[in-house]
Design a protein around this motif. Structure first.
Motif, mmCIF file in Angstrom:
data_model
loop_
_atom_site.group_PDB
_atom_site.id
_atom_site.type_symbol
_atom_site.label_atom_id
_atom_site.label_comp_id
_atom_site.label_asym_id
_atom_site.label_seq_id
_atom_site.Cartn_x
_atom_site.Cartn_y
_atom_site.Cartn_z
ATOM 1 N N MET B 35 0.848 -1.195 0.000
ATOM 2 C CA MET B 35 0.000 0.000 0.000
ATOM 3 C C MET B 35 0.887 1.251 0.000
ATOM 4 O O MET B 35 1.836 1.344 0.778
ATOM 5 C CB MET B 35 -0.886 -0.007 1.245
ATOM 6 C CG MET B 35 -1.916 1.096 1.284
ATOM 7 S SD MET B 35 -3.172 0.749 2.536
ATOM 8 C CE MET B 35 -2.175 0.590 3.995
ATOM 9 N N VAL B 36 0.551 2.181 -0.902
ATOM 10 C CA VAL B 36 1.264 3.465 -0.936
ATOM 11 C C VAL B 36 0.406 4.488 -0.211
ATOM 12 O O VAL B 36 -0.811 4.533 -0.411
ATOM 13 C CB VAL B 36 1.490 3.929 -2.402
ATOM 14 C CG1 VAL B 36 2.177 5.279 -2.440
ATOM 15 C CG2 VAL B 36 2.287 2.896 -3.168
ATOM 16 N N GLU B 48 2.061 3.109 -7.911
ATOM 17 C CA GLU B 48 0.745 2.474 -7.991
ATOM 18 C C GLU B 48 0.772 1.138 -7.257
ATOM 19 O O GLU B 48 1.613 0.279 -7.545
ATOM 20 C CB GLU B 48 0.378 2.257 -9.445
ATOM 21 C CG GLU B 48 -1.116 2.201 -9.670
ATOM 22 C CD GLU B 48 -1.441 2.305 -11.149
ATOM 23 O OE1 GLU B 48 -2.073 3.286 -11.528
ATOM 24 O OE2 GLU B 48 -1.057 1.396 -11.906
ATOM 25 N N SER B 49 -0.134 1.012 -6.295
ATOM 26 C CA SER B 49 -0.226 -0.280 -5.609
ATOM 27 C C SER B 49 -1.624 -0.864 -5.718
ATOM 28 O O SER B 49 -1.827 -2.037 -5.489
ATOM 29 C CB SER B 49 0.140 -0.109 -4.132
ATOM 30 O OG SER B 49 -0.790 0.739 -3.508
ATOM 31 N N ASP B 50 -2.578 -0.017 -6.073
ATOM 32 C CA ASP B 50 -3.974 -0.464 -6.116
ATOM 33 C C ASP B 50 -4.400 -0.748 -7.549
ATOM 34 O O ASP B 50 -4.230 0.102 -8.430
ATOM 35 C CB ASP B 50 -4.865 0.631 -5.513
ATOM 36 C CG ASP B 50 -6.325 0.273 -5.590
ATOM 37 O OD1 ASP B 50 -6.708 -0.770 -5.042
ATOM 38 O OD2 ASP B 50 -7.083 1.024 -6.240
#
Lengths: 456, 175
Positions: B35-36, B48-50
């Motif tokens: 999560m960022v 981007e993590s999502d």
């Protein structure tokens, strides 16, 4: 003007600067709040007097039933228009310079619309029965008459206010999270609730961007619809001078004009009051000034077109309102010509003037004097002669007090809100640090901007 | 050992991006375990993590139609319940129904978009979750959800190697 790119600031410095209006309260803030509160309080007292004595207290009588309450309503609805409009259109066009202005203009809309919404309630006379305008099941099975443009108006204002508050609040959530970390005591509790548990995760930002894309695209037709409907309050009637096809776009344009003028006033006051000279730059005044100049020319076209088409038709009933305007209300017309045309045209044409904040404040005030006067010439002269009666209207102390009370209410709300929200959007301003920069091209440095799609 | 989260805090985007790539590659972390967190949004693809689907436009469109139906019932339906003949006009004239339907379309669509956005963001959320107050002051947080001590130690090392200003463990809820 490349020399006016924002000076690079650290995130902590931006946070400190843009939350100072919340974390520090000086005597001046209390004095301004007290001043606006007193003016509003006086207006409220006079309104109580009007409730006791009836609508005649305003001095309206046959044939002029709509006077200062409706003039004020149209004026404040117009002021409200440009706040969200400027924010929405600049977002849609990816204009980087919007970042310093969006919050203060959106707040302008929320406050001005709250003031505008008060006047139909004042205007109905028996104010305590205002809920009859609402559609709710009742024992007599009576429902509001949706054939009346006045009810379209009530609906449109409610929709615009609701959607503007959503637009405004959506942008505030990340800033409330910053304030949660920078405040103590009851304020911390307040911001913890208001930020809804925001952490700034990728998931949250992605959705906020998409939400803004949707809100931005859809709120533009909402404010256009509001002002066309305000125009139809008059245009749908059969009163000569009011029954006009041009009123819908004319009202939208007039609202843009007064609203942009109000944006200039707010920009100057916020910049000066909260020492935000590093954030609200002369180029912002310059850009809004150019927009205002363009709108002023468009507004003049509609203003002249409205009068010209009636005059050229030679229809006696349609010429009457022009007769009144050039005789009984000639001083009001003079105010429009001087403050709405002469002053803005002569000042906005010059770049140096547009980049001088205090001169742009004068332009903003000038435009709003003119637009209030224009609302007077829309509302009063047309019904001054009907089939049975001729009449004239002179405002009395009640109407003037309630008008002053509206300015007081607006100032009170704006001053109060400026104590609870960052008046320049922190996250949007800081977002510019990543999205904007300088690139060396040939012999000079050029600003470069990363552009994204409006809807993800 | 109980599940924990390693939170790396970075001053620069490049460092954060490097940590994110290493955690994915060398750390073998799945997207849903990363999560960022930041106090500003970054252009798409930068950090981007999502990858979860966003359905806001669909919700908006559906509720726009709901709003139209509501507006028609409000302006046209209530007029049929209490008849007010006026000026030779129909009891439920199309222009006035159209205007109210238009306003209700906008009201329903925009309100639904807002509520759906909050729902998809999982807000409001009053539970105590992984976070660091320094994120609001400009640091970028990369959180890695770890199932055991070995994973946690590896994630800490990868964050440090990428140039983290601070790395710490957080036992609070990840999502």
């Amino acid at each position: 003007m490349y020399d006016e790119l924002p000076v690079p600031l650290t995130a902590a410095q931006v946070n400190t600067d843009l939350t100072r209006n919340i974390t520090q309260t000086g005597w001046l803030w209390w004095a301004i709040l007290g001043l606006f509160g007193s003016v509003f309080g006086w207006g409220a007292l006079v309104f109580a007097y009007q409730i006791y004595n009836g609508m005649g207290a305003y001095g309206n009588n046959r044939p002029i039933y709509w006077a200062l309450p409706i003039i004020n309503f149209v004026f404040w609805a117009g002021v409200a228009l440009s706040g969200t409009m400027i924010s929405a259109i600049l977002r849609l066009l990816h204009a980087g310079w919007r970042r310093s202005l969006t919050r203060m203009t959106e707040t302008l809309t929320v406050c001005a619309l709250a003031v505008a919404g008060v006047f139909p309630l004042l205007h109905i006379g028996r104010n305590w029965t205002f809920f009859w305008m609402l559609a709710y099941p009742n024992e007599r099975q009576l429902w509001p008459n949706y054939k009346s443009p006045l009810l379209w108006d009530a609906t449109a204002i409610s929709v615009y206010l609701t959607t503007s508050v959503i637009f405004w609040y959506s942008g505030l959530i990340p800033d409330f999270a910053i304030l949660r970390e920078r405040t103590q005591g009851w304020r911390r509790t307040l911001y913890t609730v208001l930020c809804l548990g925001w952490r700034g995760t990728d998931r949250e930002w992605r959705r906020l961007k998409v939400l803004f894309g949707i809100l931005t695209v859809m709120i533009i037709p909402v404010f256009v619809s509001l002002h066309t409907i305000v125009g139809w309050d008059f245009g749908m009637s059969i009163v000569p001078g009011w029954h006009s096809n041009i009123f819908a776009p004319y009202f939208v344009c007039g609202a843009l004009y007064s609203g942009c003028g109000a944006v200039l006033i707010i920009m100057y006051c916020v910049r000066r009051s909260f020492h935000l000279e590093q954030y609200i730059l002369p180029k912002h005044f310059d850009n809004i000034g150019k927009v205002l100049f363009s709108i002023s020319l468009l507004w003049f076209y509609f203003f002249a077109g409205d009068a010209w088409s009636d005059w050229f038709s030679r229809d006696p009933s349609h010429i009457n309102w022009l007769y009144f305007m050039f005789h009984g209300y000639k001083w009001v017309l003079a105010l429009i010509l001087v403050f709405g045309i002469l002053v803005p045209f002569s000042m906005l044409a010059f770049g140096k003037v547009r980049r001088t904040p205090w001169l742009m404040l004068l332009v903003g005030i000038s435009v709003n004097i003119a637009m209030f006067s224009e609302r007077v010439t829309v509302v009063i002269p047309a019904p001054s002669r009907n089939i049975l009666t001729w009449g004239n209207y002179t405002p009395n102390w009640v109407g003037i007090s309630v008008t002053a009370g509206a300015i007081g209410l607006f100032g009170f709300l704006y001053t109060l809100l400026s104590k609870f929200i960052p008046i320049v959007s922190i996250w949007e301003f800081r977002e510019g640090d990543h999205a904007e920069g300088l690139e060396r091209v040939g012999g000079g440095e050029m600003p470069v901007v990363i552009r994204e799609e409006a809807i993800g | 050992m109980a599940e924990t989260t390693v939170l790396g805090l970075f001053e620069e985007i490049e460092q954060a991006a490097s940590a994110l790539n290493r955690l994915r590659g060398e750390g073998g972390k799945a997207t849903e375990d990363l999560m960022v967190m930041s106090s500003v949004p970054f252009p798409e693809g930068v950090l981007e993590s999502d990858k979860s689907p966003i359905r806001l436009t669909t919700v908006t469109a559906v509720f726009a139609f709901v709003g139209i139906a509501f507006g028609i019932l409000l302006a046209g339906g209530t007029a049929q319940l209490y008849l007010i003949p006026g000026g030779g006009k129909p009891i439920s004239p199309a222009p006035s129904i159209g205007i109210i339907a238009y306003e209700m379309m906008m009201l329903f669509a925009l309100t639904a978009a807002f509520i759906a956005a909050l729902y998809e963001m999982r807000l409001p959320s009053w539970r105590s979750k992984v976070y660091d107050t320094r994120i609001s002051e400009g640091l970028i947080g990369i959180a890695a959800h770890c199932a055991d001590e070995e994973q946690a130690e590896k994630a800490e090392q990868l964050c440090r190697d990428a140039g983290a200003a601070d790395v710490r463990r957080d036992a609070r809820a990840f999502e």
